[in-house]
Design a protein around this motif. Structure first.
Motif, PDB file in Angstrom:
ATOM      1  N   ALA A   1       0.835  -1.209   0.000  1.00  0.00           N
ATOM      2  CA  ALA A   1       0.000   0.000   0.000  1.00  0.00           C
ATOM      3  C   ALA A   1       0.866   1.255   0.000  1.00  0.00           C
ATOM      4  CB  ALA A   1      -0.927  -0.009   1.217  1.00  0.00           C
ATOM      5  N   GLU A   2       1.932   1.242   0.804  1.00  0.00           N
ATOM      6  CA  GLU A   2       2.862   2.381   0.837  1.00  0.00           C
ATOM      7  C   GLU A   2       3.447   2.626  -0.554  1.00  0.00           C
ATOM      8  OE1 GLU A   2       3.898   4.435   3.227  1.00  0.00           O
ATOM      9  OE2 GLU A   2       3.501   3.493   5.173  1.00  0.00           O
ATOM     10  N   ASP A   3       3.826   1.550  -1.238  1.00  0.00           N
ATOM     11  CA  ASP A   3       4.407   1.681  -2.582  1.00  0.00           C
ATOM     12  C   ASP A   3       3.391   2.278  -3.560  1.00  0.00           C
ATOM     13  OD1 ASP A   3       6.749   0.568  -1.671  1.00  0.00           O
ATOM     14  OD2 ASP A   3       6.317  -1.447  -2.436  1.00  0.00           O
ATOM     15  N   VAL A   4       2.138   1.810  -3.473  1.00  0.00           N
ATOM     16  CA  VAL A   4       1.080   2.301  -4.363  1.00  0.00           C
ATOM     17  C   VAL A   4       0.884   3.809  -4.171  1.00  0.00           C
ATOM     18  CG1 VAL A   4      -1.423   2.252  -4.770  1.00  0.00           C
ATOM     19  CG2 VAL A   4      -0.143   0.099  -4.619  1.00  0.00           C
ATOM     20  N   VAL A   5       0.846   4.231  -2.919  1.00  0.00           N
ATOM     21  CA  VAL A   5       0.623   5.656  -2.623  1.00  0.00           C
ATOM     22  C   VAL A   5       1.830   6.487  -3.041  1.00  0.00           C
ATOM     23  CG1 VAL A   5       0.263   7.333  -0.761  1.00  0.00           C
ATOM     24  CG2 VAL A   5      -1.049   5.205  -0.799  1.00  0.00           C
ATOM     25  N   GLN A   6       3.032   5.964  -2.807  1.00  0.00           N
ATOM     26  CA  GLN A   6       4.234   6.696  -3.211  1.00  0.00           C
ATOM     27  C   GLN A   6       4.245   6.910  -4.725  1.00  0.00           C
ATOM     28  OE1 GLN A   6       6.337   7.939  -0.890  1.00  0.00           O
ATOM     29  NE2 GLN A   6       7.239   9.067  -2.594  1.00  0.00           N
TER      30      GLN A   6
END
Length: 203
Positions: free
Chosen positions: A71-76
């Motif tokens: 999820a962090e990667d998607v948002v970044q």
């Protein structure tokens, strides 16, 4: 008489699922809401948007893909795209809309890559806010989050955007790239499926 009882039971079941998901995701939305801050004196910057919306977008992505690190990667990636397109956006509302759509599309890509032998991984802490939010969920709320993870991606998207994102049908239509009519019918099917998943989880 029996014929009229079945639609009534169906409506009650759907209403029960709607109440459960609304309570759970609204609760999470409240926990993840940014603390009120003084309005910036100048124009809204990319840094302002990151500070104000990142946590909620991460939670949105977690609810769609289950895994906090992913999820962090998607948002970044969504913010990286926003940076590239910053000059084309009209205002802050358009920027937030861009981010939501990018998170939904990024989550879809993750799920497509993961669709074979996909297993549910319970969300775990990526930072203090995530851990705090999840720890404050009741057993019933946790059951709703678990049931959401078992829905088909589009059904999950619609429910998460509606009840966690707090979006209207028109906004969900824009973020998910589907018609308003599809939003409505998908939400109805998703609530029925959610109720079944919760019932199976209790069985």
């Amino acid at each position: 008489m029996h014929g009229s009882a079945e639609p009534m039971r169906h409506r009650n079941t759907t209403r029960s699922a709607q109440s459960s998901v609304e309570q759970t995701l609204s609760h999470l939305r409240t926990l993840d809401a940014p603390a009120p801050k003084a309005q910036p004196s100048g124009p809204l910057t990319l840094e302002d948007l990151y500070r104000q919306h990142r946590m909620r977008l991460v939670r949105l992505a977690i609810l769609l893909v289950d895994e906090p690190a992913t999820a962090e990667d998607v948002v970044q990636e969504a913010f990286t795209g926003l940076h590239r397109n910053w000059g084309k956006l009209r205002d802050a509302a358009a920027a937030v809309g861009y981010l939501r759509t990018a998170v939904v599309n990024g989550s879809r890509s993750v799920l497509r890559r993961r669709k074979t032998a996909r297993e549910y991984v319970p969300p775990h802490a990526v930072n203090a806010r995530s851990a705090e939010s999840l720890a404050m969920l009741s057993t019933e709320h946790q059951a709703v989050v678990n049931a959401l993870s078992k829905l088909p991606p589009r059904q999950r998207e619609v429910l998460v955007l509606r009840y966690y994102g707090g979006l209207s049908e028109a906004e969900i239509s824009e973020a998910a790239g589907i018609s308003k009519g599809t939003v409505k019918s998908t939400a109805s099917r998703a609530l029925e499926a959610l109720q079944r998943a919760m019932h199976d989880g209790r069985g």
